[in-house]
Design an enzyme around this catalytic site. Structure first.
Site, PDB file in Angstrom:
ATOM      1  N   HIS A  24      -9.145  -2.358   7.858  1.00 19.58           N
ATOM      2  CA  HIS A  24      -9.684  -3.605   8.394  1.00 19.58           C
ATOM      3  C   HIS A  24     -10.445  -3.428   9.716  1.00 19.58           C
ATOM      4  CE1 HIS A  24      -6.010  -4.086  10.786  1.00 19.58           C
ATOM      5  NE2 HIS A  24      -5.276  -4.496   9.788  1.00 19.58           N
ATOM      6  N   HIS A  78       7.657  -6.843   6.387  1.00 17.24           N
ATOM      7  CA  HIS A  78       6.340  -7.284   6.867  1.00 17.24           C
ATOM      8  C   HIS A  78       5.488  -7.720   5.680  1.00 17.24           C
ATOM      9  CE1 HIS A  78       2.713  -7.600   9.071  1.00 17.24           C
ATOM     10  NE2 HIS A  78       2.332  -6.348   9.096  1.00 17.24           N
ATOM     11  N   GLU A  80       2.146  -8.185   5.497  1.00 18.40           N
ATOM     12  CA  GLU A  80       0.771  -7.696   5.306  1.00 18.40           C
ATOM     13  C   GLU A  80       0.699  -6.845   4.042  1.00 18.40           C
ATOM     14  OE1 GLU A  80      -1.143  -6.014   8.787  1.00 18.40           O
ATOM     15  OE2 GLU A  80      -3.119  -6.406   7.916  1.00 18.40           O
ATOM     16  N   ASP A  82      -0.634  -4.222   2.884  1.00 18.92           N
ATOM     17  CA  ASP A  82      -0.448  -2.767   2.742  1.00 18.92           C
ATOM     18  C   ASP A  82       1.027  -2.432   2.502  1.00 18.92           C
ATOM     19  OD1 ASP A  82      -0.335  -3.778   5.386  1.00 18.92           O
ATOM     20  OD2 ASP A  82      -0.558  -1.795   6.271  1.00 18.92           O
ATOM     21  N   HIS A 142       3.522  -6.745  13.412  1.00 20.04           N
ATOM     22  CA  HIS A 142       2.259  -7.129  13.985  1.00 20.04           C
ATOM     23  C   HIS A 142       1.803  -8.518  13.519  1.00 20.04           C
ATOM     24  CE1 HIS A 142      -1.619  -6.297  11.564  1.00 20.04           C
ATOM     25  NE2 HIS A 142      -2.096  -6.738  12.660  1.00 20.04           N
ATOM     26  N   ASP A 161       5.169  -1.681  11.237  1.00 23.72           N
ATOM     27  CA  ASP A 161       3.970  -1.192  11.942  1.00 23.72           C
ATOM     28  C   ASP A 161       4.296  -0.540  13.295  1.00 23.72           C
ATOM     29  OD1 ASP A 161       2.196  -1.957   9.971  1.00 23.72           O
ATOM     30  OD2 ASP A 161       1.714  -3.875  10.896  1.00 23.72           O
ATOM     31  N   TYR A 189      -3.471   3.757  17.344  1.00 25.84           N
ATOM     32  CA  TYR A 189      -2.845   2.684  16.562  1.00 25.84           C
ATOM     33  C   TYR A 189      -2.444   1.533  17.482  1.00 25.84           C
ATOM     34  CZ  TYR A 189      -0.084   0.551  12.874  1.00 25.84           C
ATOM     35  OH  TYR A 189       0.398  -0.320  11.934  1.00 25.84           O
ATOM     36  N   HIS A 220       3.795   3.540   8.818  1.00 26.60           N
ATOM     37  CA  HIS A 220       2.569   4.342   8.703  1.00 26.60           C
ATOM     38  C   HIS A 220       2.773   5.671   9.423  1.00 26.60           C
ATOM     39  CE1 HIS A 220       0.083   1.094   7.109  1.00 26.60           C
ATOM     40  NE2 HIS A 220       0.493   0.305   8.075  1.00 26.60           N
TER      41      HIS A 220
END
Ligand code: FEO
Length: 394
Positions: A24, A78, A80, A82, A142, A161, A189, A220
């Site tokens: 993104h 989370h 999001e 991903d 996040h 994250d 990051y 990640h």
């Protein structure tokens, strides 16, 4: 593809995305990983999933330990995509209950129609067999839904994250990779994903600082096991807006005049003994520039005037910088103009909204030559002195 044991009965079963180059808007030249974890026991638990195209890779890794259908519980830390876009497939495959924070339940329902998700409370503990899971809400790390899960008996904090890096690797642990790469990718990051949420990180730290953490299992990149306190200390420093004697100059140029100003200003700053980094925005990756901004005390931005406003590449960078809300910085603006000007004025409005302490601007008509070159060098010296004065000390 095999799972990797990270502690007794705990396995990494994530996926490696070697080829993603744009996350993104954040350039990821080293790729990334989507980390999911399997905890085996009376009830097998899956902590998070992976981006949907990588679902089969996750299942293959789980299968190297147990039959994937034998998973009895899924934790979604989370929303999001991903991390959540395989949840539907995982729930269909296993029939397992999904647990998420209150905001996680809401967020998942706004993404997917077919999930059965149960809410857990901030601070709640559940016993699963002989293991204890504690849920810790970490809003804005996040997204609003985010939470950490602490596996009490193993001292493993699953941090989604938090503490992550976009770094594809067949190595899983911090003591197995080049520390300079790990340090850089961790900073990148934080600078590009978590920088706006420093105050939320400080609140999160208050919640977890007493925990006996042995391992930070991120969503990640690399898992921190050698010395988790080191990356936590770096996060505290960044979240507190700590800076060093360093300036970042980011500029673009039309006919070379603003570039010459940038180079002269850089000489002036450096003459005060300050580390100085220079980036022409159109030749640079903005996520790389932001990584350098993270620990810089001064951000100096230059733009020529085009149609009474900033050069488009500089305007783009300023929007990105403003959104990331850097803390503890002073900001100088400069540029060459032809007749009416306008770039610096427009940039100033944005920089003020970003919360930086503004220095005087420096504008030069057309070409910086003769006495004007000295003006640029002196402007740089002024910035260097202000950096040394460290008036933003928090
Ligand atoms: Fe890796 Fe905020 O998702």
């Amino acid at each position: 593809m095999k799972a990797v044991e990270i502690a007794e009965d705990v396995f990494w079963v994530g996926a490696i995305d070697w080829n993603v180059r744009n996350f993104h808007g954040y350039k990821t030249p080293r790729g990334t990983t989507y980390n999911a974890y399997l905890i085996t026991g009376e009830t097998n638990i899956l902590v998070d999933t992976v981006k949907k195209p990588f679902f089969d890779q996750m299942v293959e890794r789980i299968r190297s330990v147990i039959d994937p259908k034998d998973i009895g519980l899924i934790i979604s830390n989370h929303v999001e995509m991903d991390h959540s876009s395989s949840l539907s497939l995982a729930q269909k495959m296993t029939g397992a209950k999904i647990l998420a924070s209150k905001r996680g339940v809401e967020g998942l329902s706004l993404h997917y129609d077919d999930l059965d998700v149960q809410e857990v409370q901030d601070g709640q503990e559940i016993r699963v067999g002989n293991l204890t899971l504690r849920f810790i809400e970490t809003p804005m790390l996040h997204w609003p839904d985010s939470m950490f899960t602490f596996l009490v008996e193993r001292g493993i904090l699953f941090t989604m994250d938090g503490f992550g890096q976009h770094l594809a690797s067949l190595k899983r642990f911090d003591d197995e990779v080049d520390p300079s790469v790990l340090d850089y990718e961790s900073a990148k990051y934080y600078a590009n994903i978590l920088m706006p949420f420093g105050s939320q990180f400080l609140k999160t730290f208050e919640k977890v600082k007493g925990l006996p953490i042995r391992i930070l299992a991120t969503s990640h990149g690399i898992i921190w096991r050698r010395d988790p306190s080191k990356i936590i200390s770096r996060y505290l420093s960044w979240a507190n807006g700590e800076t060093k004697e360093k300036a970042v100059i980011a500029y673009d140029t039309m006919w070379g005049s603003t570039q010459r100003m940038a180079e002269l200003i850089a000489e002036g700053i450096a003459s005060e003994g300050i580390e100085t980094r220079l980036f022409r925005i159109s030749d640079s990756d903005r996520s790389e520039i932001m990584t350098e901004v993270l620990d810089a005390r001064a951000v100096v931005i230059g733009s020529p005037t085009l149609n009474n406003g900033p050069f488009p590449t500089v305007a783009d960078f300023m929007v990105y910088l403003k959104g990331l809300r850097p803390r503890g910085k002073i900001c100088g603006l400069f540029g060459s103009y032809g007749w009416g000007g306008g770039a610096v004025k427009a940039l100033r409005e944005q920089a003020e909204k970003a919360g930086m302490i503004m220095l005087d601007d420096l504008e030069i008509q057309y070409v910086p030559k003769g006495e004007k070159t000295e003006k640029c060098v002196n402007y740089g010296k002024m910035i260097g002195k202000r950096i040394k004065a460290n008036e933003m000390k928090l």
